[in-house]
Design a protein around this motif. Structure first.
Motif, PDB file in Angstrom:
ATOM      1  N   PHE A   2      32.113  12.836  59.946  1.00 21.02           N
ATOM      2  CA  PHE A   2      30.955  13.229  59.094  1.00 21.02           C
ATOM      3  C   PHE A   2      29.882  12.207  59.048  1.00 21.02           C
ATOM      4  N   ILE A   3      28.533  13.104  58.829  1.00 22.04           N
ATOM      5  CA  ILE A   3      27.283  11.935  58.831  1.00 22.04           C
ATOM      6  C   ILE A   3      26.781  12.384  57.405  1.00 22.04           C
ATOM      7  N   VAL A   4      26.277  11.253  56.677  1.00 21.26           N
ATOM      8  CA  VAL A   4      25.849  11.339  55.351  1.00 21.26           C
ATOM      9  C   VAL A   4      24.293  11.034  55.224  1.00 21.26           C
ATOM     10  N   ASN A   5      23.438  11.783  54.882  1.00 20.26           N
ATOM     11  CA  ASN A   5      21.939  11.410  54.919  1.00 20.26           C
ATOM     12  C   ASN A   5      21.553  10.976  53.541  1.00 20.26           C
ATOM     13  N   LEU A   6      21.590   9.640  53.197  1.00 16.74           N
ATOM     14  CA  LEU A   6      21.289   9.266  51.782  1.00 16.74           C
ATOM     15  C   LEU A   6      19.802   9.645  51.332  1.00 16.74           C
ATOM     16  N   ALA A   7      19.848  10.127  50.046  1.00 17.58           N
ATOM     17  CA  ALA A   7      18.524  10.271  49.533  1.00 17.58           C
ATOM     18  C   ALA A   7      18.207   8.986  48.938  1.00 17.58           C
ATOM     19  N   ALA A   8      16.691   8.972  49.022  1.00 18.14           N
ATOM     20  CA  ALA A   8      16.214   7.772  48.238  1.00 18.14           C
ATOM     21  C   ALA A   8      15.721   7.942  46.793  1.00 18.14           C
ATOM     22  N   PRO A   9      15.768   7.091  45.871  1.00 20.24           N
ATOM     23  CA  PRO A   9      15.345   7.001  44.774  1.00 20.24           C
ATOM     24  C   PRO A   9      13.753   7.468  44.780  1.00 20.24           C
ATOM     25  N   SER A  10      13.002   7.871  43.889  1.00 20.22           N
ATOM     26  CA  SER A  10      11.816   8.276  43.422  1.00 20.22           C
ATOM     27  C   SER A  10      10.873   6.995  43.774  1.00 20.22           C
ATOM     28  N   ASN A  11      11.395   5.704  43.326  1.00 19.60           N
ATOM     29  CA  ASN A  11      10.794   4.509  43.244  1.00 19.60           C
ATOM     30  C   ASN A  11      10.856   3.750  44.928  1.00 19.60           C
ATOM     31  N   TYR A  12      11.205   4.393  45.638  1.00 15.72           N
ATOM     32  CA  TYR A  12      11.423   3.825  47.145  1.00 15.72           C
ATOM     33  C   TYR A  12      10.377   3.974  47.944  1.00 15.72           C
ATOM     34  N   VAL A  13       9.858   2.903  48.507  1.00 16.60           N
ATOM     35  CA  VAL A  13       8.372   2.928  49.325  1.00 16.60           C
ATOM     36  C   VAL A  13       9.061   2.720  50.728  1.00 16.60           C
ATOM     37  N   GLY A  14       8.848   3.938  51.398  1.00 19.67           N
ATOM     38  CA  GLY A  14       9.421   4.148  52.876  1.00 19.67           C
ATOM     39  C   GLY A  14       8.134   4.398  53.676  1.00 19.67           C
ATOM     40  N   PRO A  15       8.469   4.665  54.843  1.00 20.15           N
ATOM     41  CA  PRO A  15       7.503   4.836  55.797  1.00 20.15           C
ATOM     42  C   PRO A  15       6.403   5.979  55.649  1.00 20.15           C
ATOM     43  N   ALA A  16       6.949   7.004  55.139  1.00 15.76           N
ATOM     44  CA  ALA A  16       6.107   8.065  54.655  1.00 15.76           C
ATOM     45  C   ALA A  16       5.077   7.848  53.729  1.00 15.76           C
ATOM     46  N   ARG A  17       5.689   6.994  52.794  1.00 13.83           N
ATOM     47  CA  ARG A  17       4.713   6.400  51.520  1.00 13.83           C
ATOM     48  C   ARG A  17       3.857   5.762  52.001  1.00 13.83           C
ATOM     49  N   VAL A  18       4.084   4.726  52.795  1.00 20.99           N
ATOM     50  CA  VAL A  18       3.237   3.607  53.228  1.00 20.99           C
ATOM     51  C   VAL A  18       1.956   4.283  54.141  1.00 20.99           C
TER      52      VAL A  18
END
Length: 954
Positions: free
Chosen positions: A363-379
Motif C-alpha cells: 500500500f501507499i497512503v497519502n496523508l491529508a494535511a489539516p487546514s492549519n498546515y503551512v506547506g510549500p503550496a501555501r508559502v
C-alpha cells in the motif's frame, strides 16, 4: 499560555465539543467563562482573550480524508473500528492529544491510522506473512503523530516488537525517543533502560501493568547496544517492546545479532540455517524512508526482469531487510514527505540473504494535511495560467548580498571548508542576515506581548554544509546579537538601532499582519498586533533571552527543548545537513536559507519552515534567494500534481506498482539524486495521462530558426483544413480562441516527425521530443494515439514593435503568447500552457462529463479547505480521451505556442529575451490521454550533464 490557562482551554474544549462542531465566538467565550468558574477562578486570573483565540483556531481546523492505493494480494481482511473499545494504548494517547489539539484533527488522525493498520496483517494470524507499505506526508506536517498513533494501535492489536528507524544522527533519534516516551511509553527512559519519571500519556492511564518495555533511552548513548540488551528477552505473553534506533551499520548489526539470538528467535530456518522468530509479530517504522534505507547499488536484472540473487545491497538497506526476514510475521511502514527515491526500488528486487527489497508493494497512503498546515503550496503558491504564482503568502524576503562576483563574498556557492565569511572584506554579516536577526528579535517581542513568552521560539540559519564554516558564522552571529543586546539594555548608542527597528515595524510587520489577516481571515490570524510602544517596552528582555548555537547532531540538540519546556527555548540555530532531515526546530519563526544542494527532494526536506504556526503565522519570515524561490515553486507545483494524479489513480482502483511508474515519470524525479535510482543510467518514463511542455528554450539562433521551420513543415503537411478562431460552448457562454487554428484527425506520423526534428536545450528535461516520439510509436503498436488534434495558439496581447510573422502560407500571426523568462542564462519559463487550452477540442457534453468526474473526486476526498470544482481538472479531461472510452474521443493533443521574443511588459517595450532574436520562439505541449497499457520508454541520463545541471551527487 500558562499551565492554568491550558487547563481552562482543555475543559472549555470538552464543553464546546458536546454542543456541536462549529461553535460561534460567543459560544466559545461563554464556555471559557464556565470552565473558569468550575475552577473557581476570577477573570483577572487568566487571559481570556488568548484562550478564546486558541479555541477559535482549534475549532476552525478541518482535514480532508487520506487517499490510498493498495494491493490485497496475500492479505486477509481483519480490522474493524469496534475492536478499539478496550485498546488502552490508543485511548490514552487520544485523550492526551485532545488536550492540545482540536478534536477534529485527532478524529481525522484516528480514522487515518485505522486505515493504515487495516492494511497491515492481523498480528494474531498464523505466519508466514509480510506487508510492505509507504505513508507519504508533508514536510513538518505531523508524520510523527501518525506513526505514534499507529504504534499505539499496533501494540493494542498484538504486535510485540516495534522498531522505529529514526534518522542518521543522535539528535533526531533522541528527539523521536522522547516523543514516543510521551505518546506511547508514558515514562522517561534512563541510561539503564529502567522506567523514570512519568510523562505524557501516563497521566491519562496510570496502570503500571500496561507500561510498554523499551530497549533504548533518550540520552546520547541510548541507542541499542548488546551489553544493555543482555538482560532483555522477548516472549509472546509480554507487553510490547519498543526500539528507537539510528540507521547506523554498527547499531543495526548488533540489533540483528540480538534478534537472531535466543532472546528473540525460537526456531531455525530449514533452508538457510539461520535462527528466526515464528511467534512474535514485528512492526518496523522507517522514518524518512527515502534517506539511507534505499539500496543505491546497481543490481542486474535478466531479460525477464528477475534480479541477480548474488547482488550485495548497501549496508543499511541490507540490515533492515535481514531484520524483517528474521520474523515470519512482519510489517514494514516507511514514512516520508519525499517518496521520489522509494519508487525507484525495483518491484522484483530480491537477494538470497535479504529477501525482497523495500518497495511498498502492499500500500501507499497519502496523508491529508489539516487546514492549519503551512506547506510549500501555501508559502510559495502555485503556478497560474500565465506562469505567475497564485496564492503566495507575503512572508518571503528575497536577498542576494551573500555572494559577490566570481564566487567571492560572504557565502559564495562552492566554498570550501577553509572559507572565511567576509562581507566587503570585513568580518561582518551581510545586511540581509542582520535584518533577519532583527526580524527574529521583533517576532519574539511580539510573542511576549501576545502572552507566548514561555513558548519555544527559534530562528534557522542554513547557509553552508561545512561544520568549520558553520562555526565561523555562529561566532559572527553571536557577536552581532551581543552588540544589539548591549545597545538595547544599556541604552548606549541605541538611537540608530531603534530607528531601524521602528522602520521595520512600520514597513514590514504592520502591513504584513494586515495583509495576512485579509488573505486568511480572523479564523487563522486570531491574535492582534501589539502597538510599537508595547513592543519597544519588551525588546531589551527579548534580546537577553536569545541564545546562539550550532546544531551538530548530538542528543543535546533535542534535549535543550525538553529542558526548557516550562520557560521556552529562544535560539538562533546555525546548521547544515544535521538540520536537513527530521529534527524539528520548535517554534520556528524566521529562516535564513541559502542553497547548499540542487536536488529538489533534499531541498524539500530542508524546508524546516513548513509546519504549524498557531498564533504567530503572521510573524513568520523566510529570507532566501531568487533561485530557491523558483525551485520551491516548482516543488509546490510538482507535489500538487502528484497528489492529484494519486487521487485519480485511487478513483480507478490502481495499485502501488502502477503509481510507482507514474511518480518515476514525473519531472520532479528528474531532479532527485541519481544515486538513489536503482538503475541510475536510465529513467523509465510514461506519459500516459500527463501533460508535458517545454519550459526551457535554446538561445542559439540556429536552433530557434529550426523550430520555426519544423513548425512550418508540420502546418503545411496537415493541409488547408484548419479551423480558424475555434470556439467551444461552456455553461457560462462560448470560450473563444480568436487568434488560433485547430486541426483534427491528424496522423501520428506527422506529430512524431515534428517532435523528432524540434531542437531542445541540452538539459535533463522530460519535454524531450525524441523520447516523446518514441513513446507515441510504442503506443501506436498498442493501437493507441494514432490520431491527433493539433492547435496553433496565438492568444497573447499585441506588441507595438511586433509587425507580425507568417509562420506558414496563409497563417499570419499578429499576437504572441506572453511568458516571463525566469533566467536570462537558460531562457526558462515557469509554465507554457493555459489550463483551458487542453479542452480546445472538447465539446460541452464531454466537458460537463469531465467536470462531473472532478466533482465526484472532490466529494470523495471530503476536502473542506477547497471549493467545489467549477471546471474539469485536466486529469479528468485526459481520462475522457482513453481508448476504452471509444474511438470517437480517443486522441492525443499537440499544442504549439509562438512565444513573444520581447520581455513581459505592457506591450510597448523593445527589450528582447534573447539578444538579437525578434521572431517568435516556438514552444510545445503534449496532452496524453490515460491508458490501460503500462507503456514506458527509457530516458538515458548523462551523468556529466547531471552534475553540471544539479551538482555532484553525495
Amino acid at each position: 499560555m500558562t499551565e492554568l490557562e491550558t487547563q481552562i482551554t482543555s475543559i472549555a474544549q470538552i464543553l464546546i465539543r458536546a454542543k456541536g462542531p462549529k461553535p460561534s465566538a460567543a459560544a466559545i467565550s461563554d464556555n471559557v467563562k464556565l470552565a473558569a468558574a468550575t475552577m473557581q477562578l476570577t477573570p483577572e486570573a487568566y487571559d481570556g482573550e488568548a484562550i478564546i483565540a486558541e479555541l477559535m483556531r482549534r475549532f476552525s481546523d478541518s482535514i480532508a480524508s487520506d487517499s490510498s492505493l493498495s494491493d490485497s494480494k496475500g492479505h486477509e481482511d481483519w480490522f474493524q473500528p469496534s475492536m478499539k473499545s478496550d485498546w488502552r494504548y490508543w485511548q490514552r494517547l487520544q485523550r492526551y492529544m485532545e488536550r492540545s489539539m482540536s478534536t477534529t484533527v485527532v478524529g481525522a488522525l484516528d480514522r487515518s491510522t485505522d486505515n493504515i493498520l487495516a492494511k497491515l496483517e492481523n498480528p494474531e494470524r498464523a505466519g508466514p506473512w509480510d506487508r510492505r507499505g509507504l505513508v507519504v506526508g508533508h514536510v513538518q506536517s505531523g508524520k510523527t503523530s501518525s506513526y505514534s498513533a499507529l504504534i499505539c494501535k499496533a501494540a493494542d492489536a498484538g504486535y510485540k516488537i516495534i522498531i522505529v528507524l529514526a534518522g542518521l544522527h543522535n539528535n533526531l533519534r533522541s528527539q523521536t525517543q522522547m516523543r514516543l516516551e510521551e505518546a506511547f511509553l508514558g515514562y522517561e527512559t534512563s541510561p539503564h533502560r529502567d522506567p523514570g519519571n512519568p510523562i505524557g500519556v501516563f497521566f491519562e492511564d496510570q496502570d503500571p501493568l500496561i507500561h510498554p518495555n523499551c530497549a533504548t533511552s533518550r540520552d546520547d548513548k541510548g541507542d541499542f547496544n548488546g551489553a544493555a540488551a543482555r538482560k532483555f528477552s522477548v516472549t509472546p505473553e509480554q507487553r510490547p517492546w519498543l526500539f528507537v534506533v539510528k540507521k547506523n551499520k554498527s547499531v543495526l548489526e548488533k540489533l540483528l545479532k540480538w534478534m537472531r539470538s535466543n532472546h528473540v528467535a525460537n526456531a531455525t530456518d530449514a533452508e538457510s540455517g539461520r535462527r528466526i522468530s515464528t511467534n512474535l509479530p514485528i512492526l518496523v517504522i522507517d522514518d524518512e524512508a527515502d534517506n539511507a534505507s534505499i539500496d543505491t547499488g546497481e543490481q542486474d536484472f535478466d531479460a525477464e526482469g528477475k534480479a541477480d540473487p548474488e547482488h550485495e545491497p548497501k549496508a543499511i538497506n541490507s540490515l533492515i531487510r535481514q531484520i524483517l526476514a528474521t520474523f515470519a510475521k512482519s510489517a514494514y511502514v516507511g514514512y516520508t514527505a519525499t517518496p521520489f527515491a522509494n519508487v525507484f526500488i525495483h518491484r522484483r528486487g530480491a537477494t538470497k540473504d535479504e529477501g525482497e527489497d523495500l518497495f511498498p508493494r502492499s500500500f501507499i497512503v497519502n496523508l491529508a494535511a489539516p487546514s492549519n498546515y503551512v506547506g510549500p503550496a501555501r508559502v510559495f503558491g502555485l503556478t497560474g495560467p500565465t506562469g505567475e504564482r497564485i496564492g503566495t503568502l507575503p512572508l518571503i524576503r528575497k536577498f542576494s548580498d551573500q555572494e559577490g562576483e566570481n564566487r567571492t563574498g560572504w557565502m559564495p556557492a562552492g566554498h570550501k571548508k577553509n572559507h572565511v565569511p567576509l562581507f566587503k572584506g570585513e568580518d561582518a554579516l551581510p545586511p540581509s542576515l542582520e535584518n533577519a536577526i532583527l526580524s527574529f528579535l521583533m517576532t519574539y517581542a511580539v510573542r511576549i506581548c501576545r502572552g507566548q513568552k514561555n513558548k519555544h521560539c527559534s530562528m534557522l540559519i542554513h547557509v553552508t554544509r561545512l561544520t568549520d564554516v558553520q562555526n565561523k558564522v555562529r561566532a559572527q552571529v553571536e557577536q552581532y546579537v551581543q552588540r544589539v543586546t548591549q545597545r538595547l539594555t544599556r541604552g548606549v548608542d541605541a538611537e540608530k538601532l531603534l530607528t531601524q527597528l521602528r522602520d521595520m515595524w512600520e514597513t514590514d510587520f504592520e502591513p504584513t499582519h494586515a495583509e495576512m489577516k485579509n488573505i486568511l481571515g480572523e479564523e487563522e490570524i486570531t491574535a492582534a498586533l501589539p502597538t510599537w510602544e508595547q513592543v519597544l517596552k519588551v525588546l531589551p528582555d527579548a534580546a537577553v533571552d536569545i541564545a546562539v548555537k550550532t546544531i551538530n547532531g548530538s542528543a543535546k540538540d533535542a534535549l535543550d527543548y525538553v529542558e526548557k519546556e516550562q520557560t521556552g527555548l529562544k535560539v538562533i540555530a546555525v546548521g547544515g545537513d544535521k538540520l536537513a532531515r527530521g529534527l524539528t526546530l520548535e517554534g520556528l519563526v524566521v529562516s535564513y536559507f541559502v542553497r547548499t544542494t540542487k536536488m529538489y527532494d533534499t531541498l524539500m526536506q530542508m524546508g524546516r519552515w513548513f509546519g504549524y504556526r498557531p498564533g504567530y503565522l503572521d510573524l513568520c519570515r523566510l529570507y532566501t534567494t531568487a533561485d530557491l524561490i523558483t525551485s520551491f515553486g516548482l516543488i509546490a507545483d510538482a507535489a500538487e500534481e502528484l497528489r492529484q494524479e494519486f487521487d485519480e489513480m485511487m478513483a480507478i482502483g490502481s495499485t502501488p506498482d502502477k503509481y510507482g511508474l507514474k511518480v518515476a515519470s514525473h519531472p520532479s524525479l528528474l531532479v532527485t539524486s541519481p544515486m538513489k535510482m536503482r538503475r541510475a543510467q536510465t529513467i523509465n518514463l510514461s506519459y500516459s495521462g500527463a501533460l508535458t511542455q517545454t519550459i526551457n528554450f535554446p538561445r542559439a539562433h540556429g536552433a530557434l530558426q529550426n523550430n520555426l521551420d519544423v513548425t512550418k513543415t508540420l502546418i503545411e503537411s496537415m493541409g488547408p483544413h484548419a479551423k480558424a478562431a475555434p470556439s467551444q460552448l461552456r455553461p457560462d457562454g462560448p470560450h473563444n480562441w480568436k487568434n488560433s487554428w485547430l486541426w483534427k484527425d491528424i496522423d501520428a506520423s506527422k506529430v512524431i516527425e515534428f517532435l523528432k526534428a524540434y531542437s531542445r536545450v541540452p538539459k535533463i528535461d522530460r519535454a524531450n521530443g525524441s523520447v516523446i516520439a518514441e513513446f507515441i510509436e510504442k503506443m501506436n503498436s498498442k493501437d493507441e494515439l494514432k490520431k491527433w488534434t493539433v492547435a496553433l495558439l496565438a492568444e497573447g496581447r499585441e506588441n507595438a514593435h511586433f509587425r507580425g510573422y507568417q509562420i506558414a502560407k496563409e497563417y499570419d500571426i499578429s499576437r504572441l503568447t506572453n511568458r516571463k523568462f525566469l533566467d536570462s542564462q537558460t531562457s526558462a519559463i515557469g509554465v507554457l500552457t493555459d489550463p483551458a487550452d487542453e479542452s480546445i477540442d472538447t465539446g460541452l457534453d464531454e466537458w460537463q462529463n469531465a467536470l462531473q468526474a472532478s466533482v465526484d473526486a472532490w466529494q470523495k476526498k471530503g476536502d473542506s479547505n477547497s471549493t467545489k470544482p467549477t471546471r474539469p481538472s485536466n486529469q479528468s479531461l485526459r481520462a475522457l480521451r482513453r481508448r476504452d472510452r471509444g474511438e470517437a474521443t480517443h486522441r492525443g493533443i499537440l499544442l504549439i505556442y509562438p512565444i513573444s521574443p520581447f520581455k513581459l511588459n505592457d506591450g510597448t517595450q523593445t527589450e528582447l529575451n534573447i539578444e538579437g532574436w525578434n521572431k517568435p520562439i516556438i514552444g510545445f505541449a503534449v496532452s496524453f490521454p490515460s491508458s490501460e497499457h503500462d507503456v514506458s520508454v527509457e530516458y538515458k541520463v548523462d551523468h556529466l550533464l547531471w552534475e553540471e545541471q544539479y551538482g555532484a551527487t553525495d
